[in-house]
Design an enzyme around this catalytic site. Structure first.
Site, mmCIF file in Angstrom:
data_model
loop_
_atom_site.group_PDB
_atom_site.id
_atom_site.type_symbol
_atom_site.label_atom_id
_atom_site.label_comp_id
_atom_site.label_asym_id
_atom_site.label_seq_id
_atom_site.Cartn_x
_atom_site.Cartn_y
_atom_site.Cartn_z
ATOM 1 N N TYR A 71 19.718 -6.901 16.004
ATOM 2 C CA TYR A 71 18.518 -7.666 16.379
ATOM 3 C C TYR A 71 17.515 -6.757 17.098
ATOM 4 O O TYR A 71 16.317 -6.838 16.854
ATOM 5 C CB TYR A 71 18.900 -8.837 17.287
ATOM 6 C CG TYR A 71 17.744 -9.778 17.509
ATOM 7 C CD1 TYR A 71 17.509 -10.839 16.640
ATOM 8 C CD2 TYR A 71 16.850 -9.577 18.568
ATOM 9 C CE1 TYR A 71 16.433 -11.681 16.828
ATOM 10 C CE2 TYR A 71 15.769 -10.415 18.754
ATOM 11 C CZ TYR A 71 15.565 -11.462 17.883
ATOM 12 O OH TYR A 71 14.484 -12.297 18.058
ATOM 13 N N PHE A 123 -11.149 -7.795 3.246
ATOM 14 C CA PHE A 123 -10.313 -8.481 2.262
ATOM 15 C C PHE A 123 -10.165 -9.953 2.680
ATOM 16 O O PHE A 123 -10.380 -10.285 3.832
ATOM 17 C CB PHE A 123 -8.945 -7.797 2.153
ATOM 18 C CG PHE A 123 -8.105 -8.410 1.084
ATOM 19 C CD1 PHE A 123 -8.478 -8.311 -0.241
ATOM 20 C CD2 PHE A 123 -6.967 -9.138 1.400
ATOM 21 C CE1 PHE A 123 -7.727 -8.927 -1.236
ATOM 22 C CE2 PHE A 123 -6.213 -9.753 0.411
ATOM 23 C CZ PHE A 123 -6.585 -9.646 -0.907
ATOM 24 N N ASP A 124 -9.765 -10.844 1.736
ATOM 25 C CA ASP A 124 -9.831 -12.288 2.058
ATOM 26 C C ASP A 124 -8.871 -12.749 3.155
ATOM 27 O O ASP A 124 -9.227 -13.592 3.963
ATOM 28 C CB ASP A 124 -9.768 -13.189 0.818
ATOM 29 C CG ASP A 124 -8.566 -12.951 -0.067
ATOM 30 O OD1 ASP A 124 -7.794 -12.028 0.223
ATOM 31 O OD2 ASP A 124 -8.396 -13.689 -1.053
ATOM 32 N N ASP A 214 -7.982 -0.880 7.919
ATOM 33 C CA ASP A 214 -7.114 -1.714 7.091
ATOM 34 C C ASP A 214 -6.588 -0.733 6.038
ATOM 35 O O ASP A 214 -7.267 -0.398 5.070
ATOM 36 C CB ASP A 214 -7.922 -2.850 6.460
ATOM 37 C CG ASP A 214 -7.069 -3.718 5.547
ATOM 38 O OD1 ASP A 214 -5.955 -3.284 5.169
ATOM 39 O OD2 ASP A 214 -7.513 -4.824 5.189
ATOM 40 N N ALA A 216 -4.067 -0.475 3.794
ATOM 41 C CA ALA A 216 -3.128 -0.847 2.717
ATOM 42 C C ALA A 216 -3.024 0.234 1.639
ATOM 43 O O ALA A 216 -1.956 0.486 1.100
ATOM 44 C CB ALA A 216 -3.558 -2.177 2.101
ATOM 45 N N LYS A 257 1.605 -2.187 -0.682
ATOM 46 C CA LYS A 257 0.802 -1.373 -1.608
ATOM 47 C C LYS A 257 1.294 0.077 -1.491
ATOM 48 O O LYS A 257 2.290 0.445 -2.088
ATOM 49 C CB LYS A 257 -0.690 -1.503 -1.289
ATOM 50 C CG LYS A 257 -1.287 -2.866 -1.647
ATOM 51 C CD LYS A 257 -1.142 -3.866 -0.570
ATOM 52 C CE LYS A 257 -1.826 -5.175 -0.877
ATOM 53 N NZ LYS A 257 -1.434 -6.220 0.090
ATOM 54 N N HIS A 449 -8.604 -20.956 -5.189
ATOM 55 C CA HIS A 449 -8.248 -20.245 -6.422
ATOM 56 C C HIS A 449 -6.751 -20.273 -6.716
ATOM 57 O O HIS A 449 -6.346 -20.192 -7.867
ATOM 58 C CB HIS A 449 -8.757 -18.803 -6.381
ATOM 59 C CG HIS A 449 -8.385 -18.056 -5.143
ATOM 60 N ND1 HIS A 449 -8.922 -18.353 -3.913
ATOM 61 C CD2 HIS A 449 -7.520 -17.044 -4.940
ATOM 62 C CE1 HIS A 449 -8.409 -17.549 -2.997
ATOM 63 N NE2 HIS A 449 -7.548 -16.746 -3.596
HETATM 64 C C1 P71 Z 1 -4.112 -8.039 -3.337
HETATM 65 C C2 P71 Z 1 -3.528 -8.415 -2.043
HETATM 66 C C3 P71 Z 1 -2.489 -9.477 -1.985
HETATM 67 C C4 P71 Z 1 -3.064 -10.813 -2.195
HETATM 68 C C5 P71 Z 1 -3.512 -11.502 -1.097
HETATM 69 C C6 P71 Z 1 -4.105 -12.739 -1.262
HETATM 70 C C7 P71 Z 1 -4.246 -13.270 -2.528
HETATM 71 C C8 P71 Z 1 -3.759 -12.586 -3.626
HETATM 72 C C9 P71 Z 1 -3.171 -11.347 -3.442
HETATM 73 C C10 P71 Z 1 -3.661 -7.901 0.304
HETATM 74 C C11 P71 Z 1 -4.330 -7.191 1.332
HETATM 75 C C12 P71 Z 1 -5.316 -6.188 1.037
HETATM 76 C C13 P71 Z 1 -5.985 -5.551 2.071
HETATM 77 C C14 P71 Z 1 -7.017 -4.521 1.796
HETATM 78 C C15 P71 Z 1 -4.758 -6.814 3.669
HETATM 79 C C16 P71 Z 1 -4.046 -7.465 2.695
HETATM 80 C C17 P71 Z 1 -3.005 -8.463 3.096
HETATM 81 N N1 P71 Z 1 -3.981 -7.756 -0.984
HETATM 82 N N2 P71 Z 1 -5.693 -5.878 3.349
HETATM 83 O O1 P71 Z 1 -5.065 -7.243 -3.345
HETATM 84 O O2 P71 Z 1 -5.614 -5.837 -0.229
HETATM 85 O O3 P71 Z 1 -1.749 -7.875 2.985
HETATM 86 O O4 P71 Z 1 -0.605 -9.273 1.256
HETATM 87 O O5 P71 Z 1 0.682 -7.770 2.798
HETATM 88 O O6 P71 Z 1 -0.368 -9.826 3.672
HETATM 89 O O7 P71 Z 1 -3.635 -8.521 -4.374
HETATM 90 P P1 P71 Z 1 -0.436 -8.742 2.644
#
Ligand code: P71
Length: 457
Positions: A71, A123-124, A214, A216, A257, A449
């Protein structure tokens, strides 16, 4: 041959199957014309996302066997911490379950209600976590990013004039932090140059505003700096990564990623001990104890190994050139795309390809549906559907770009699969004038979406 093929051989396979055109039509109707709602077994080549969809190496799989599931104080945490410290030169490392977990924990400490967060293009999930913490997301990417045929080599760059005038106009105390997304996903996987990172950091320092990455797709960004920016051609990727991060105060990272894992994330803080302490107490109720943050010991081991593999130049050469291969194939079929081709995906410009479909009838989503019926390939709309309605006027069709993202998972598909995707577009382009827009039969109010349902018009 101008490029080397995959720098790995295949030890384990996962069968995929192309169901018939009739079946594909039927499955898409069942899914309410929303590819998000398809079962993955009905998809032949899945280009929905590069997030958590990569293949791990034998070294990562063997790392799973070294999992220490304690843990607190797992040895895998210490290995991950050391790996991340070496990569970033930052002091404090906190694991999280994925990128949005990092955002939830860090942003709650950085944002005071009403403050703005200035980004190239958030990012969203990032935008959502800024808003959940009472902040205001502001996008200040250079205008070239919105012109898909403009060949600017770093379309993820900040417009530094706009950045500085925003700060001067609104006052530095009204800004929580500057968020630099590398590479800039929403602009088409477009990189940010070292020169731009440096200039943004100068402004951040001048006004005492923290700079957070950010990160990723940090390794893909470093690769573009090496290939496209003067003075970096002979530099090692690790050195470029260290230099990029040297201009910041901390980072959030989705490990799904460039971490080359299926789950995992990080918060990394350069030297602000107080911020680190605040994060370690906030993370307990949200993600878990700070030495595991929602991950198993074996997940942390796989992430550490992945972070070492992603900066290998042979890996990056093939990774980026495979995305380029797809982009060039599409261009050869006269399909308009975001150029130059980005790091993790090819973005088709559906506004240009299907000018007869209004933005409010979601041309890129209509194209995604047609692509699935044509060839069993799943892509994702990045346009007005994802963007959503204006919160006051409820108006739709507002995004500056209508893109279909063909996102390439890491180390999963061979160049043959990519060839198939290209050829499928060749077939589709002959039918472009017959493709019609879609309208909602069900529209959820938030993040519509994912679960919306449609009918062709
Ligand atoms: C991508 C995603 C994943 C995703 C997220 C929402 C809807 C569909 C697909 C995630 C990102 C990203 C950046 C620049 C933070 C996150 C969140 N991308 N920053 O592109 O591209 O990371 O998914 O590990 O929570 O398909 P997380």
């Amino acid at each position: 041959m101008s490029r080397l093929p995959e720098p790995y051989k295949i030890k384990m396979i996962e069968p995929i199957r192309l169901i018939s055109r009739e079946e594909r039509k039927h499955k898409l109707i069942e899914a309410g014309y929303n590819p998000f709602l398809l079962k993955s077994e009905d998809v032949y080549i899945d280009l929905l996302t590069d997030s958590g969809t990569g293949a791990m190496s034998d070294r990562q799989w063997s790392g799973l066997m070294l999992g220490d599931e304690s843990y607190a104080g797992s040895r895998n945490f210490y290995y991950l911490k050391e790996t991340v410290q070496q990569l970033t030169n930052y002091q404090y490392v906190i694991p999280t379950h994925q990128g949005r977990g990092s955002e939830q924990v860090l942003f709650s400490q950085l944002i005071k209600k009403g403050q703005a967060v200035l980004g190239n293009m958030h990012f969203d999930t990032t935008k959502a976590h800024i808003e959940l913490n009472g902040g205001k997301p502001v996008n200040l990417v250079i205008s070239e990013a919105y012109d898909t045929s403009n060949q600017h080599p770093f379309k993820g760059n900040f417009d530094t004039n706009k950045l500085e005038s925003y700060i001067q106009q609104h006052g530095e105390e009204s800004i929580a932090f500057i968020n630099v997304t590398i590479t800039c996903n929403s602009a088409g996987g477009q990189p940010v140059s070292m020169e731009n990172i440096k200039a943004v950091s100068k402004i951040a320092n001048k006004y005492h505003i923290p700079l957070i990455f950010d990160a990723a797709r940090f390794a893909e960004n470093a690769y573009f700096i090496k290939m496209r920016e003067d003075g970096y051609k002979d530099k090692d990727i690790r050195a470029i990564v260290k230099e990029m991060f040297a201009y910041g105060d901390g980072l959030t990272m989705s490990g799904k990623k460039d971490g080359l894992v299926n789950i995992g994330g990080l918060i990394v803080i350069k030297e602000d001990e107080k911020l680190f302490q605040q994060c370690t107490s906030t993370i307990v109720p949200l993600e878990g104890f700070p030495t595991y943050g929602g991950l198993t010991g074996r997940d942390m081991q796989a992430l550490a190994v992945g972070l070492n593999e992603v900066v290998e130049i042979d890996y990056l050469h093939h990774r980026i050139s495979q995305v380029q291969l797809l982009g060039k194939l599409l261009v050869s079929y006269d399909i308009p795309i975001q150029e130059p081709i980005g790091g993790h995906a090819v973005f088709v410009d559906a506004k240009k390809l299907l000018p007869h479909i209004q933005p409010s009838q979601f041309p890129a989503h209509a194209l995604a549906c047609e692509l699935y019926i044509e060839s069993g390939i799943r892509g994702v709309e990045i346009g007005s559907l994802l963007f959503g309605r204006d919160s006051e006027s409820r108006k739709d069709g507002l995004s500056k770009l209508e893109l279909l993202r063909l996102t390439i998972p890491r180390r999963v598909y061979t160049d043959n699969h990519i060839q198939y995707v290209g050829e499928s577009f060749g077939k589709l382009s002959h039918k472009r004038s017959q493709i019609t827009g879609v309208h909602f039969t069900y529209e959820p109010t938030i993040l519509r979406h994912f679960t919306a349902r449609f009918k062709p018009i």
